[in-house]
Design a protein around this motif. Structure first.
Motif, PDB file in Angstrom:
ATOM      1  N   PHE A  32       0.820  -1.208   0.000  1.00 19.81           N
ATOM      2  CA  PHE A  32       0.000   0.000   0.000  1.00 19.81           C
ATOM      3  C   PHE A  32       0.860   1.266   0.000  1.00 19.81           C
ATOM      4  O   PHE A  32       1.928   1.314   0.609  1.00 19.81           O
ATOM      5  CB  PHE A  32      -0.936   0.018   1.203  1.00 19.81           C
ATOM      6  CG  PHE A  32      -2.081  -0.940   1.074  1.00 19.81           C
ATOM      7  CD1 PHE A  32      -3.161  -0.641   0.260  1.00 19.81           C
ATOM      8  CD2 PHE A  32      -2.069  -2.151   1.750  1.00 19.81           C
ATOM      9  CE1 PHE A  32      -4.221  -1.518   0.132  1.00 19.81           C
ATOM     10  CE2 PHE A  32      -3.121  -3.041   1.624  1.00 19.81           C
ATOM     11  CZ  PHE A  32      -4.198  -2.721   0.817  1.00 19.81           C
ATOM     12  N   VAL A  33       0.347   2.285  -0.672  1.00 19.42           N
ATOM     13  CA  VAL A  33       1.009   3.582  -0.758  1.00 19.42           C
ATOM     14  C   VAL A  33       0.760   4.362   0.531  1.00 19.42           C
ATOM     15  O   VAL A  33      -0.375   4.432   1.023  1.00 19.42           O
ATOM     16  CB  VAL A  33       0.484   4.383  -1.965  1.00 19.42           C
ATOM     17  CG1 VAL A  33       1.162   5.749  -2.058  1.00 19.42           C
ATOM     18  CG2 VAL A  33       0.675   3.594  -3.259  1.00 19.42           C
ATOM     19  N   GLU A  34       1.815   4.929   1.092  1.00 12.55           N
ATOM     20  CA  GLU A  34       1.685   5.752   2.292  1.00 12.55           C
ATOM     21  C   GLU A  34       1.208   7.158   1.922  1.00 12.55           C
ATOM     22  O   GLU A  34       1.338   7.602   0.785  1.00 12.55           O
ATOM     23  CB  GLU A  34       3.039   5.851   3.006  1.00 12.55           C
ATOM     24  CG  GLU A  34       3.570   4.538   3.550  1.00 12.55           C
ATOM     25  CD  GLU A  34       2.809   4.068   4.779  1.00 12.55           C
ATOM     26  OE1 GLU A  34       2.112   4.906   5.405  1.00 12.55           O
ATOM     27  OE2 GLU A  34       2.898   2.863   5.097  1.00 12.55           O
ATOM     28  N   MET A  35       0.669   7.872   2.898  1.00  6.44           N
ATOM     29  CA  MET A  35       0.225   9.251   2.672  1.00  6.44           C
ATOM     30  C   MET A  35       1.404  10.107   2.196  1.00  6.44           C
ATOM     31  O   MET A  35       2.499  10.031   2.761  1.00  6.44           O
ATOM     32  CB  MET A  35      -0.362   9.840   3.954  1.00  6.44           C
ATOM     33  CG  MET A  35      -1.677   9.230   4.374  1.00  6.44           C
ATOM     34  SD  MET A  35      -2.350   9.993   5.883  1.00  6.44           S
ATOM     35  CE  MET A  35      -1.176   9.381   7.102  1.00  6.44           C
ATOM     36  N   GLY A  36       1.175  10.893   1.149  1.00  5.08           N
ATOM     37  CA  GLY A  36       2.202  11.791   0.648  1.00  5.08           C
ATOM     38  C   GLY A  36       3.320  11.106  -0.114  1.00  5.08           C
ATOM     39  O   GLY A  36       4.350  11.744  -0.395  1.00  5.08           O
ATOM     40  N   PHE A  39       3.964   6.899  -6.260  1.00  5.08           N
ATOM     41  CA  PHE A  39       3.929   5.473  -6.583  1.00  5.08           C
ATOM     42  C   PHE A  39       5.342   4.919  -6.741  1.00  5.08           C
ATOM     43  O   PHE A  39       5.645   3.823  -6.281  1.00  5.08           O
ATOM     44  CB  PHE A  39       3.142   5.244  -7.872  1.00  5.08           C
ATOM     45  CG  PHE A  39       1.678   5.608  -7.776  1.00  5.08           C
ATOM     46  CD1 PHE A  39       0.983   5.456  -6.589  1.00  5.08           C
ATOM     47  CD2 PHE A  39       1.012   6.102  -8.883  1.00  5.08           C
ATOM     48  CE1 PHE A  39      -0.363   5.786  -6.500  1.00  5.08           C
ATOM     49  CE2 PHE A  39      -0.342   6.421  -8.815  1.00  5.08           C
ATOM     50  CZ  PHE A  39      -1.031   6.269  -7.618  1.00  5.08           C
ATOM     51  N   GLU A  40       6.209   5.706  -7.399  1.00  8.57           N
ATOM     52  CA  GLU A  40       7.572   5.241  -7.634  1.00  8.57           C
ATOM     53  C   GLU A  40       8.339   5.078  -6.321  1.00  8.57           C
ATOM     54  O   GLU A  40       9.076   4.103  -6.134  1.00  8.57           O
ATOM     55  CB  GLU A  40       8.301   6.198  -8.573  1.00  8.57           C
ATOM     56  CG  GLU A  40       7.757   6.220  -9.999  1.00  8.57           C
ATOM     57  CD  GLU A  40       6.515   7.080 -10.171  1.00  8.57           C
ATOM     58  OE1 GLU A  40       5.974   7.130 -11.282  1.00  8.57           O
ATOM     59  OE2 GLU A  40       6.063   7.718  -9.166  1.00  8.57           O
ATOM     60  N   ASP A  41       8.157   6.029  -5.413  1.00  9.85           N
ATOM     61  CA  ASP A  41       8.815   5.906  -4.106  1.00  9.85           C
ATOM     62  C   ASP A  41       8.271   4.711  -3.327  1.00  9.85           C
ATOM     63  O   ASP A  41       9.002   4.046  -2.590  1.00  9.85           O
ATOM     64  CB  ASP A  41       8.631   7.186  -3.290  1.00  9.85           C
ATOM     65  CG  ASP A  41       9.543   8.306  -3.758  1.00  9.85           C
ATOM     66  OD1 ASP A  41      10.508   8.021  -4.487  1.00  9.85           O
ATOM     67  OD2 ASP A  41       9.287   9.479  -3.398  1.00  9.85           O
ATOM     68  N   CYS A  42       6.998   4.451  -3.494  1.00  4.10           N
ATOM     69  CA  CYS A  42       6.399   3.299  -2.830  1.00  4.10           C
ATOM     70  C   CYS A  42       7.001   2.000  -3.354  1.00  4.10           C
ATOM     71  O   CYS A  42       7.276   1.073  -2.581  1.00  4.10           O
ATOM     72  CB  CYS A  42       4.885   3.297  -3.016  1.00  4.10           C
ATOM     73  SG  CYS A  42       4.048   1.945  -2.158  1.00  4.10           S
ATOM     74  N   VAL A  43       7.222   1.923  -4.675  1.00  2.99           N
ATOM     75  CA  VAL A  43       7.861   0.738  -5.257  1.00  2.99           C
ATOM     76  C   VAL A  43       9.223   0.517  -4.599  1.00  2.99           C
ATOM     77  O   VAL A  43       9.546  -0.583  -4.137  1.00  2.99           O
ATOM     78  CB  VAL A  43       8.022   0.882  -6.784  1.00  2.99           C
ATOM     79  CG1 VAL A  43       8.920  -0.222  -7.334  1.00  2.99           C
ATOM     80  CG2 VAL A  43       6.662   0.838  -7.474  1.00  2.99           C
ATOM     81  N   LYS A  44      10.036   1.577  -4.547  1.00  2.00           N
ATOM     82  CA  LYS A  44      11.377   1.452  -3.964  1.00  2.00           C
ATOM     83  C   LYS A  44      11.311   1.009  -2.503  1.00  2.00           C
ATOM     84  O   LYS A  44      12.033   0.114  -2.068  1.00  2.00           O
ATOM     85  CB  LYS A  44      12.112   2.789  -4.063  1.00  2.00           C
ATOM     86  CG  LYS A  44      12.473   3.215  -5.476  1.00  2.00           C
ATOM     87  CD  LYS A  44      13.163   4.579  -5.447  1.00  2.00           C
ATOM     88  CE  LYS A  44      13.527   5.047  -6.838  1.00  2.00           C
ATOM     89  NZ  LYS A  44      14.180   6.373  -6.807  1.00  2.00           N
TER      90      LYS A  44
END
Length: 274
Positions: free
Chosen positions: A182-186, A189-194
């Motif tokens: 799951f994606v965090e607030m703020g 998507f790319e940072d979430c992948v990493k």
């Protein structure tokens, strides 16, 4: 000619053929279908009216391929050749578009069921009448709540001619899949992948590219698919969610994952066919 826009969202019916309305009725999260041989079909309004079923939270979704669609909650099966099935079972013998409509129906129903009372003052909430925006509004303080979707990334990571697959502790023995989270607030998507890849396996990735997306009503996610390439690091699983992860060649993958209508399968098969 195939319709350019197959699904037209609307709180009101868009077409006059009332009897053909498709009725997506759920008992909790199980969909009521009519069994015709080995096929499952969605009942229409004319079929159901002779049983006069009691339907809670009835809502118009809009129209799919020129046919109005409704969702609602039903407590008991009507008489006849009907049964309740989960959406994963229903998805096995239908098109991707048909699955998406059933997903929309469950997502809308869950939203309405979860917002019967105002989170500010506790008064009753009703569907906003004016406009076509799908919002629940408080009858006392006018607080409004719109449907919420939880974005989650899912990523196919390649290293030369191999694909990273992981075994989640909830999976059946011997089954693997690609990584998701799951994606965090703020967070982009790319940072979430990493972050998700590093947290769960200890490796770093780059060349992150968008692949596609899929609504996933278990319970209210939007899966955003990516491909990425290995950058550096050694696999070290978190032993929290992921208990094993390995690089698999194309020849090693068949039998290691469950084929389904999910974007996870699409990404794995993208690798197998590249």
């Amino acid at each position: 000619m195939e319709r350019y826009i197959k699904f037209e969202p609307s709180k009101q019916p868009l077409y006059d053929e009332y009897n053909k309305d498709h009725m997506y009725l759920f008992n909790e999260d199980r969909l009521m279908v009519e069994v015709k041989g080995e096929e499952y079909t969605i009942p229409n309004r004319e079929d159901l009216e002779r049983f006069k079923p009691h339907i809670n939270y009835l809502q118009c979704l809009g129209a799919y391929n020129g046919i109005n669609c409704y969702c609602g909650e039903i407590e008991e099966l009507v008489a006849g050749n009907y049964k309740f099935i989960d959406l994963r079972t229903y998805s096995k013998n239908i098109s991707h578009d048909d699955f998406l409509i059933s997903a929309k129906a469950l997502l809308l129903l869950d939203y309405v069921r979860a917002n019967q009372r105002c989170g500010i003052c506790g008064s009753k909430m009703i569907m906003k009448v004016s406009g076509n925006d799908r919002a629940m509004i408080c009858t006392s303080c006018d607080h409004m709540v719109w449907p919420k979707t939880a974005p989650a990334i899912i990523v196919a990571i390649t290293k030369e001619d191999k694909l990273l697959l992981a075994h989640n502790k909830m999976f059946p023995e011997g089954m693997y899949s690609i990584l998701a989270g799951f994606v965090e607030m703020g967070e982009t998507f790319e940072d979430c992948v990493k972050r998700e890849v590093f947290e769960e396996t200890g490796i770093k990735v780059h060349n992150i590219k968008y692949f596609g997306s899929q609504p996933w009503p278990f319970p209210n996610s939007m899966m955003i698919g990516f491909t990425a390439e290995y950058l550096e690091g050694e696999i070290k699983v978190d032993n929290d969610e992921i208990v094993d992860a390995k690089w698999f060649s194309k020849e090693e993958i068949p039998g290691k994952y469950r084929k389904s209508i999910s974007i996870s399968t699409e990404l794995i098969e993208w690798f197998l066919n590249k």
